[in-house]
Motif scaffolding. Structure first.
Motif: not given
Ligand code: COA
Length: 205
Positions: A136, A138, A158-162, A170-171
């Protein structure tokens, strides 16, 4: 999964992956207190050496629970710990784990972490019998993205605002590497076959 009271030492050309001991606390502090190293991490930099001591205690505790295996990356010339690499969220039923790594700023750009991770992944797939590794990262962490892709990881999502670290959202980009891909890459590189895909573990001896 790993029998015995400690992690085994894994040797690469210029570095060894080894069990961390209390005399490594100052070296751990040097790595994990550096804002450049921690820029895209999941926690803020350490500001006091006692945080590195507590970190080491956590590493030992999670090892006992067999959910996290964190090795020191030590220079072979003088055994100084210059970083760490980790298998965490180790899932023994599904034979998968996440990978993490950090190297002291002065040691970037020499291929040392690539060397360490090639050794770690051989161990993870061949000796621990894992089927899948995950990372995982950035999306702005260009060095880490480049390292994963050089090692053959494929981008899977792609995981937004994780993450929310030090007041910053941060994505995350998710990467995955399968044992069969690692084995195939290694076979191709040993046979000198160009796969056309992402470069495999070609730094192997
Ligand atoms: C991510 C991180 C480990 C990458 O370190 P790095 O030193 O850039 O990575 P590598 O080990 O792959 O070294 C790469 C460069 O070393 C250079 N190099 C020098 N000598 C080399 C050698 N003998 N073999 C291979 N590469 C060598 C190459 O130029 C190579 O870059 P290139 O392949 O793009 O040409 C480091 O930036 C770091 O610790 N960052 C902070 C923590 C972090 O972000 N962790 C990841 C969270 S997801």
């Amino acid at each position: 999964m790993i029998p015995g009271p400690r992690l085994p030492t894994l040797h690469a050309d210029r570095v060894a992956l080894r069990w961390l001991v209390p005399s490594d606390v100052a070296a751990l502090y040097a790595v994990f207190s550096d804002a450049d190293v921690m820029r895209y991490g999941s926690r803020p930099p350490f500001t006091e050496e006692h945080q590195a001591r507590a970190y080491l205690a956590d590493i030992e505790r999670y090892f006992e629970q067999k959910t996290l295996f964190q090795w020191g990356v030590a220079r072979r010339e003088d055994d100084l710990v210059i970083g760490t690499c980790t298998l965490f969220s180790v899932d023994a039923s599904n034979l998968r784990a996440e990978v993490g790594y950090a190297l002291g700023r002065n040691h970037w750009g020499k291929g040392l972490m690539k060397e360490a991770l090639v050794r770690l992944f051989d161990f993870a797939f061949e000796e621990l019998g894992l089927r899948r590794l995950e990372a995982d990262v950035d999306p702005r962490n260009a060095r880490s993205v480049a390292l994963l892709e050089k090692l053959g990881f494929r981008r899977e999502g792609y995981l937004r605002e994780r993450w929310f670290v030090s007041g910053e959202v941060q994505d995350a980009v998710f990467y995955g590497l399968l044992r069969r891909e690692w084995v195939e890459d290694r076979r191709s590189s040993q046979a000198g076959v160009a796969t056309g895909g992402p470069p495999g573990p070609r730094v192997r001896r």
